[in-house]
Scaffold this active site. Structure first.
Site, PDB file in Angstrom:
ATOM      1  N   LYS A 108     -39.967  23.841   6.212  1.00 49.76           N
ATOM      2  CA  LYS A 108     -40.712  23.205   5.124  1.00 49.76           C
ATOM      3  C   LYS A 108     -42.185  23.589   5.135  1.00 49.76           C
ATOM      4  O   LYS A 108     -42.748  23.937   6.171  1.00 49.76           O
ATOM      5  CB  LYS A 108     -40.486  21.692   5.127  1.00 49.76           C
ATOM      6  CG  LYS A 108     -39.089  21.376   4.555  1.00 49.76           C
ATOM      7  CD  LYS A 108     -38.791  19.931   4.348  1.00 49.76           C
ATOM      8  CE  LYS A 108     -37.390  19.817   3.703  1.00 49.76           C
ATOM      9  NZ  LYS A 108     -36.877  18.453   3.713  1.00 49.76           N
ATOM     10  N   ARG A 123     -30.976  18.387  10.022  1.00 57.89           N
ATOM     11  CA  ARG A 123     -30.577  19.229   8.888  1.00 57.89           C
ATOM     12  C   ARG A 123     -31.402  20.517   8.927  1.00 57.89           C
ATOM     13  O   ARG A 123     -32.610  20.488   8.689  1.00 57.89           O
ATOM     14  CB  ARG A 123     -30.830  18.451   7.586  1.00 57.89           C
ATOM     15  CG  ARG A 123     -30.366  19.176   6.327  1.00 57.89           C
ATOM     16  CD  ARG A 123     -30.686  18.376   5.079  1.00 57.89           C
ATOM     17  NE  ARG A 123     -30.183  19.048   3.892  1.00 57.89           N
ATOM     18  CZ  ARG A 123     -30.826  20.026   3.276  1.00 57.89           C
ATOM     19  NH1 ARG A 123     -32.000  20.434   3.709  1.00 57.89           N
ATOM     20  NH2 ARG A 123     -30.297  20.603   2.209  1.00 57.89           N
TER      21      ARG A 123
END
Ligand code: HH2
Length: 290
Positions: free
Chosen positions: A220, A254
């Site tokens: 991210k 995840r």
């Protein structure tokens, strides 16, 4: 791979990301072809994914919404193929639409990962309840198109926690058994880098809600901002956040890069276990007391 050396995979589950989309932020277009998506998912399972999270709509900041029929067209065939191929990992559908969740469950998905926590389509809740599937309820401030425009909180952890408590109540009132619910702080969803770091650093406060906590930091952009690196250079930063989240009590991770994260978490889990079981520590504590 000889997992015995580490005493098994440890008390964590890795959720491998399979984006069947043209526009996901780090792997958009790579697995839009169903055969490529199936092959990738099976490879993630071989690397240690206990859950395969299939998504047919990107949720990156600024992403355009995808109609339900197109989203379903992208993912349902892939789920059917995975079931036919004998995939043992739990199949998760990353969607906020009841129609897509329903078709995915019919095809073999047993986890519904809804980044809106049943707010955009509350019908998903009764669908999940009737099917007996698990669900992941995630926090997001705003909606993907605008969520990164100046997000603000008084106390990000307290607000995310209160939100998740409210969504557990909603899910339970729709008939979902509490033990089927996973929680997710929604790293990067309407949060600055400082918000993301505070959520990770105080993750134990969300773990205190008593349900397994999922974290999704993989590649991210806040990690890119912290390290000055490009999206495809964020594996080390991703591992650091997952190891820390494990130590703070997260249970499901995840990620795009399943194998390396699995190794890092297996070693972390074994080290934590060794620390808890240490006889040396017990005897030195005893001798100090004496
Ligand atoms: N992050 C993304 C998508 N779904 N679901 C949960 N539960 N938690 C997350 O942090 C999360 C999520 C965004 O990542 P990715 O799927 O790689 O990108 P995109 O949304 O662009 O497909």
């Amino acid at each position: 791979m000889n997992a015995e050396l580490l005493g098994g995979a440890g008390p964590f589950r890795i959720m491998g990301i399979v984006n069947v989309t043209p526009d996901s932020f780090s792997d958009g277009g790579l697995y839009l072809d169903p055969a490529a998506a199936v092959e990738h998912a099976l490879e993630l399972e071989r690397q240690g994914a206990a859950i395969l999270d299939l998504g047919g709509e990107s949720t990156r900041p600024g992403a355009e919404p995808v109609p339900a029929a197109e989203e379903a067209r992208r993912v349902i065939g892939v789920i059917e193929e995975l079931v036919a191929a004998g995939a043992r990992a739990q199949i998760s559908i990353d969607t906020s639409k009841a129609a897509v969740a329903e078709a995915a469950i019919a095809a073999g998905a047993t986890l519904v990962n809804d980044v809106t926590a049943f707010r955009s389509d509350p019908a998903i809740a009764s669908l999940v309840a009737a099917s007996g599937a698990d669900c992941c309820l995630m926090h997001m401030l705003g909606e993907p198109r605008t969520m990164q425009q100046d997000p603000r909180y008084e106390d990000v952890v307290a607000e995310v926690k209160a939100f998740l408590e409210g969504r557990i109540e909603f899910a339970v009132s729709a008939g979902i058994a509490e033990e089927r619910i996973l929680l997710d702080p929604g790293i990067g969803f309407g949060k600055t880098a400082a918000h993301n770091l505070e959520l990770l650093g105080r993750l134990d406060e969300l773990v205190a809600l008593g349900r397994p906590v999922v974290v999704g930091t993989s590649r991210k952009s806040f990690l890119g901002r912290l390290t000055g690196r490009a999206t495809d250079e964020l594996l080390a930063a991703t591992i650091a956040t997952n190891v820390l989240a494990y130590e703070r009590g997260a249970s499901v991770f995840r990620v795009h890069d399943v194998g390396p994260v699995r190794d890092a978490l297996a070693v972390t889990a074994a080290t934590v276990r060794a620390g808890c079981q240490s006889t040396t520590r017990t005897s030195s504590t005893t001798s100090t007391k004496v």
